[in-house]
Design a protein around this motif. Structure first.
Motif, mmCIF file in Angstrom:
data_model
loop_
_atom_site.group_PDB
_atom_site.id
_atom_site.type_symbol
_atom_site.label_atom_id
_atom_site.label_comp_id
_atom_site.label_asym_id
_atom_site.label_seq_id
_atom_site.Cartn_x
_atom_site.Cartn_y
_atom_site.Cartn_z
ATOM 1 N N LYS A 1 -2.962 34.224 64.706
ATOM 2 C CA LYS A 1 -3.998 35.234 64.898
ATOM 3 C C LYS A 1 -3.680 36.033 66.160
ATOM 4 O O LYS A 1 -3.650 35.486 67.259
ATOM 5 N N ILE A 2 -3.435 37.310 65.966
ATOM 6 C CA ILE A 2 -3.110 38.178 67.088
ATOM 7 C C ILE A 2 -4.097 39.338 67.124
ATOM 8 O O ILE A 2 -4.856 39.554 66.181
ATOM 9 N N ASP B 1 -5.166 51.132 60.311
ATOM 10 C CA ASP B 1 -4.607 50.404 59.173
ATOM 11 C C ASP B 1 -3.258 49.778 59.515
ATOM 12 O O ASP B 1 -2.901 48.721 58.973
ATOM 13 N N TYR B 2 -2.514 50.405 60.413
ATOM 14 C CA TYR B 2 -1.224 49.853 60.852
ATOM 15 C C TYR B 2 -1.438 48.521 61.564
ATOM 16 O O TYR B 2 -0.784 47.514 61.242
ATOM 17 N N TYR B 3 -2.342 48.488 62.514
ATOM 18 C CA TYR B 3 -2.580 47.259 63.265
ATOM 19 C C TYR B 3 -3.200 46.173 62.388
ATOM 20 O O TYR B 3 -2.831 44.991 62.476
ATOM 21 N N VAL C 1 5.158 50.340 56.999
ATOM 22 C CA VAL C 1 4.723 48.986 57.374
ATOM 23 C C VAL C 1 3.421 48.634 56.660
ATOM 24 O O VAL C 1 3.268 47.532 56.112
ATOM 25 N N VAL C 2 2.486 49.578 56.652
ATOM 26 C CA VAL C 2 1.208 49.327 55.970
ATOM 27 C C VAL C 2 1.447 49.035 54.490
ATOM 28 O O VAL C 2 0.878 48.088 53.928
ATOM 29 N N ALA C 3 2.299 49.803 53.851
ATOM 30 C CA ALA C 3 2.568 49.613 52.426
ATOM 31 C C ALA C 3 3.222 48.265 52.153
ATOM 32 O O ALA C 3 2.835 47.549 51.218
ATOM 33 N N ASN D 1 -3.097 40.998 59.663
ATOM 34 C CA ASN D 1 -3.357 40.236 58.441
ATOM 35 C C ASN D 1 -2.092 39.551 57.926
ATOM 36 O O ASN D 1 -2.136 38.410 57.457
ATOM 37 N N TRP D 2 -0.959 40.256 58.009
ATOM 38 C CA TRP D 2 0.289 39.683 57.511
ATOM 39 C C TRP D 2 0.718 38.470 58.340
ATOM 40 O O TRP D 2 1.049 37.412 57.795
#
Length: 389
Positions: free
Chosen positions: A84-85, A68-70, A277-279, A75-76
């Motif tokens: 796009k990475i 979820d972190y990656y 970061v995810v939040a 997405n951000w």
């Protein structure tokens, strides 16, 4: 607005640098602190909720980033900048300045030359000099209230430099670099064999109608010859969490950087680094849009107030961030007298422009990410001191 940016929050006695370092730095603690580059707004509730949730599990052990972190970063960066990475191009680091330091140490040797563009964020010079490398400068030019690069001079001085540290968007000048300028710099650096380290921590604070362009997206040469550092820390007021990341497309550069950080276990995050970061990236669009709108109004307020009440103090309007570089040169004050005007006269704590290089002499950096009542009080105090000059 859904979120309240007018709330005045007392940060004293929380070990906040902004407030609790006033006395040792200025010799008094009755100054309005508008210096350190964090905001006086509450860290968003969705970030705080993520930290509280993590604390519900009462083992605070070693941690690792989840998928979820990656995904959140991918997405951000795609949604904000059209970039796009991939997961293997992302590497955690405990802050952008540490990341820049890791780049200097992994990509250069003692005595090598590193290029910076003053007036610029002062740790750029610091990390180069403190690690035994030589600083080379390509000063920016202020024209009609906007900074620009001197690319002709850039070509001359970059020739012996191993690295170029780019501030994109620029701090303290607030400029959002245009694609053509970045392309030209990318071409010069690629042909010269100079790796570009791009500090893009203020990217998410780009103000409409400007658009941030990640350096690595402007051309293939930029993409294959750069290291990009980003973080949600400035945009979501969570700098104390120490969570940034690098994006490195070129595998050879990435492997070189990774060997250094892995060798010192420098790419390991603490338990709050990843969920914060995810939040932020999963829930932050609405909050950030409202925050940017509030900051923009504070910038407008500052510029209008100076024009109407202190015409010899001219703010450089930022294209990004909440940092306003105040051009005070028309006051014709010595360095010490200028500091005295702000500290002893107006009772304000701002960053002295000289710390960004001698090109910042006669400037002061004002942080406007504060409730408007606080900003208005600060500007009125400055006006009262100004009329006594």
């Amino acid at each position: 607005m859904k979120y309240d940016f007018d709330e005045v929050i007392d940060r004293r006695h929380t070990h906040a640098i902004k407030t609790d370092a006033l006395l040792p730095r200025w010799g008094r603690d009755d100054l309005i602190p508008l210096w350190v580059a964090d905001m006086d707004f509450r860290t968003p509730p969705f970030v705080m909720d993520a930290l509280r949730k993590r604390c519900e599990h009462e083992i605070l052990g070693y941690t690792t980033p989840g998928e979820d972190y990656y995904r959140a970063i991918e997405n951000w960066v795609d949604s904000r900048f059209g970039w796009k990475i991939q997961k293997d191009e992302i590497l955690f680091c405990p802050g952008v300045v540490p990341g820049i330091t890791f780049s200097v140490l992994s990509m250069t040797q003692p005595g090598d030359k590193v290029l910076i563009q003053p007036p610029v964020y002062h740790p750029f010079r610091w990390v180069v000099e403190q690690n035994g490398r030589e600083v080379v400068t390509n000063p920016l030019i202020l024209e009609n209230g906007i900074y620009r690069m001197d690319t002709d001079h850039f070509k001359k001085v970059v020739s012996d430099c191993k690295l170029f540290i780019l501030c994109n968007p620029h701090n303290p000048g607030g400029i959002v670099w245009d694609v053509e300028t970045l392309k030209e710099i990318a071409e010069i650096c690629y042909e010269n064999g100079t790796i570009v380290v791009s500090d893009e921590i203020h990217a998410d604070l780009t103000l409409p109608p400007y658009k941030h362009h990640p350096f690595a997206t402007v051309s293939e040469k930029a993409r294959m010859n750069s290291i990009t550092f980003m973080s949600p820390s400035k945009a979501f007021n969570m700098a104390g969490l120490g969570s940034a990341y690098s994006i490195i497309i070129n595998k050879n550069i990435r492997d070189c950087y990774r060997r250094f950080v892995d060798g010192g276990e420098l790419a390991e995050g603490h338990i709050f680094a990843y969920p914060s970061v995810v939040a932020a990236y999963s829930n932050g669009v609405e909050w950030l849009n409202e925050c940017l709108s509030y900051i923009q109004k504070n910038i407008d307020f500052t510029i209008d107030f100076c024009r109407d009440n202190m015409p010899k103090i001219v703010p450089v309007r930022p294209h990004a961030s909440y940092l306003v570089f105040l051009d005070c040169r028309d006051l014709d004050l010595s360095h010490n007298d200028l500091i005295n005007l702000f500290v002893e006269g107006a009772h304000l704590a701002l960053n002295d422009g000289a710390i960004f290089g001698h090109e910042g002499d006669g400037f002061m950096r004002l942080n406007v990410a504060t409730p408007r009542t606080v900003l208005a009080k600060a500007l009125h105090q400055l006006r009262d001191a100004y009329i006594k000059i």
